[in-house]
Design a protein around this motif. Structure first.
Motif, PDB file in Angstrom:
ATOM      1  N   ASP A 155       2.089   3.387   0.294  1.00 42.90           N
ATOM      2  CA  ASP A 155       1.392   3.583   1.582  1.00 42.90           C
ATOM      3  C   ASP A 155       0.022   4.218   1.358  1.00 42.90           C
ATOM      4  O   ASP A 155      -0.973   3.848   2.013  1.00 42.90           O
ATOM      5  CB  ASP A 155       2.244   4.470   2.499  1.00 42.90           C
ATOM      6  CG  ASP A 155       3.523   3.757   2.964  1.00 42.90           C
ATOM      7  OD1 ASP A 155       3.560   2.496   2.871  1.00 42.90           O
ATOM      8  OD2 ASP A 155       4.500   4.436   3.365  1.00 42.90           O
ATOM      9  N   ARG A 158      -2.397   1.697   0.176  1.00 46.17           N
ATOM     10  CA  ARG A 158      -2.783   0.756   1.220  1.00 46.17           C
ATOM     11  C   ARG A 158      -3.914   1.360   2.077  1.00 46.17           C
ATOM     12  O   ARG A 158      -4.893   0.677   2.407  1.00 46.17           O
ATOM     13  CB  ARG A 158      -1.575   0.422   2.096  1.00 46.17           C
ATOM     14  CG  ARG A 158      -1.924  -0.603   3.220  1.00 46.17           C
ATOM     15  CD  ARG A 158      -0.758  -0.885   4.112  1.00 46.17           C
ATOM     16  NE  ARG A 158       0.294  -1.635   3.397  1.00 46.17           N
ATOM     17  CZ  ARG A 158       1.470  -1.147   3.073  1.00 46.17           C
ATOM     18  NH1 ARG A 158       1.766   0.099   3.390  1.00 46.17           N
ATOM     19  NH2 ARG A 158       2.333  -1.875   2.422  1.00 46.17           N
ATOM     20  N   PHE A 171      -3.374  -1.113  -5.860  1.00 48.17           N
ATOM     21  CA  PHE A 171      -2.439  -1.346  -4.763  1.00 48.17           C
ATOM     22  C   PHE A 171      -1.322  -2.297  -5.186  1.00 48.17           C
ATOM     23  O   PHE A 171      -0.149  -2.067  -4.875  1.00 48.17           O
ATOM     24  CB  PHE A 171      -3.205  -1.916  -3.552  1.00 48.17           C
ATOM     25  CG  PHE A 171      -2.292  -2.294  -2.414  1.00 48.17           C
ATOM     26  CD1 PHE A 171      -1.661  -1.314  -1.654  1.00 48.17           C
ATOM     27  CD2 PHE A 171      -2.015  -3.634  -2.128  1.00 48.17           C
ATOM     28  CE1 PHE A 171      -0.828  -1.661  -0.606  1.00 48.17           C
ATOM     29  CE2 PHE A 171      -1.174  -3.972  -1.084  1.00 48.17           C
ATOM     30  CZ  PHE A 171      -0.572  -2.993  -0.321  1.00 48.17           C
TER      31      PHE A 171
END
Length: 376
Positions: A155, A158, A171
């Motif tokens: 997360d 991201r 990522f």
């Protein structure tokens, strides 16, 4: 000297004349029956046949009983016998194996297999140990913690990617790590459930069936071979013995022997010829089965009977009489030119008579003329 020679010639002529007179002019108390010497023919052959390899005799040879006449080649029978001997040896070994029963090593191996199968079934019925279940639970908890951290990292990457603060590569690595840890958590979760429930019923049933099979095999070894199996194996050996005996009888046909003392009349094969089964290869005359075939008139039948002792003479030895015995009198008359209508014509009816002759010197030959002398 001349007188001596003359006397000798006179004596010789006198003896010859006396012999001829004795032979051709019967005594008043004797009946003379003219006849012919005959002998029983025997056609010798092989029941199997084969190629003639050797001929031991020539025509006219006098043979004793058991003398070889011809040899035949039968290699195929020798090959068949070798095969039957090998089969019999195998069958006898099988009988010995069945009688002896299973070896100690075979029983020990079967018992070890039963024990191993029983231990496996006991393990499956007991299930996994608590320590194993706790270890799997701990591994699952650790994996879930790593998965939670991987989710936080994914997360964060991201958000940073949206802000252009990190690269796409970072990522992607975070996403891959999360996926890998998620798979590990799923696997450990399934393993934990398996350890908690233990083995499936189907697996236990399979283990029980395998144990029963191995136990039955061990029981068979303990019980030994059935009597029926032993009897069957012995019967197979007996069957092969019979085939060998039958084959040996056939192999004995490779040599044609003289069945008794005989005179070879004709040998019809030579080395290299193929002798067919049951086809004569030699014609012999039985040396001890000579008889004189003579004829007696109907009106003289009362002078002769079966078993009667008689005497026989021949032209070759006119002064010598041989012993004989009447062995046969024909039941029917012969040489009847027409129906008998008068008493005088009855003499033309004759009956055949066989007289066996004792001939240890072998002077009688088939076809010779001979006379039978009866006492009136």
């Amino acid at each position: 000297m001349k007188t001596f020679i003359a006397l000798t010639l006179i004596a010789a002529l006198g003896g010859t004349s006396a012999g001829l007179w004795f032979h051709f002019f019967p005594r008043s108390h004797e009946l003379r029956l003219p006849g012919t010497v005959e002998s029983q023919e025997v056609r010798l052959s092989s029941r199997v046949g084969g190629r003639v390899s050797k001929v031991y005799v020539d025509d006219g040879a006098v043979l004793e009983a058991g003398a070889k006449i011809i040899d035949l080649e039968m290699p195929e029978l020798d090959a068949q016998r070798a095969q039957l001997v090998a089969q019999k040896n195998a069958a006898e070994a099988n009988v010995a194996k069945l009688v002896e029963g299973p070896r100690k090593q075979e029983i020990a191996a079967a018992k070890a297999a039963v024990d191993a199968s029983k231990a496996r079934l006991d393990l499956m019925n007991a299930g996994f140990r608590p320590e194993e279940t706790e270890q799997v639970a701990g591994d699952l908890a650790a994996a879930r913690a790593d998965l939670a951290n991987a989710r936080v990292d994914m997360d964060r990457e991201r958000n940073l990617l949206n802000q252009k603060a990190t690269s796409q590569q970072n990522f992607d690595a975070a996403v891959a790590k999360y996926g890998r840890l998620s798979g590990q958590v799923s696997a450990l979760d399934a393993k934990h459930r398996m350890y908690s429930k233990g083995y499936r019923d189907q697996e236990k049933a399979e283990a029980e069936a395998e144990l029963a099979r191995l136990q039955a095999n061990l029981d068979l070894l303990y019980a030994g071979t059935r009597d029926e199996d032993k009897d069957e194996a012995r019967a197979q050996v007996a069957q092969l013995d019979g085939k060998l005996a039958e084959l040996d009888v056939m192999r004995a046909e490779r040599t044609v022997f003289a069945p008794e003392k005989c005179v070879v009349q004709t040998v019809s094969v030579r080395p290299g010829d193929i002798a067919a089964p049951n086809r004569p290869v030699a014609l012999v005359l039985r040396a001890d089965d000579l008889w004189v075939k003579a004829y007696i008139s109907e009106i003289q039948m009362g002078l002769i009977k079966v078993g009667q002792k008689v005497e026989v003479t021949m032209d070759t030895f006119p002064n010598k009489r041989f012993s004989g015995e009447v062995i046969y009198i024909a039941p029917q008359s012969e040489f009847t030119p027409r129906n008998v209508q008068t008493v005088d014509e009855r003499r033309h009816q004759v009956f055949g008579v066989k007289v066996r002759v004792a001939d240890p010197q072998g002077v009688f030959k088939a076809g010779m003329a001979a006379d039978v002398w009866l006492k009136k």
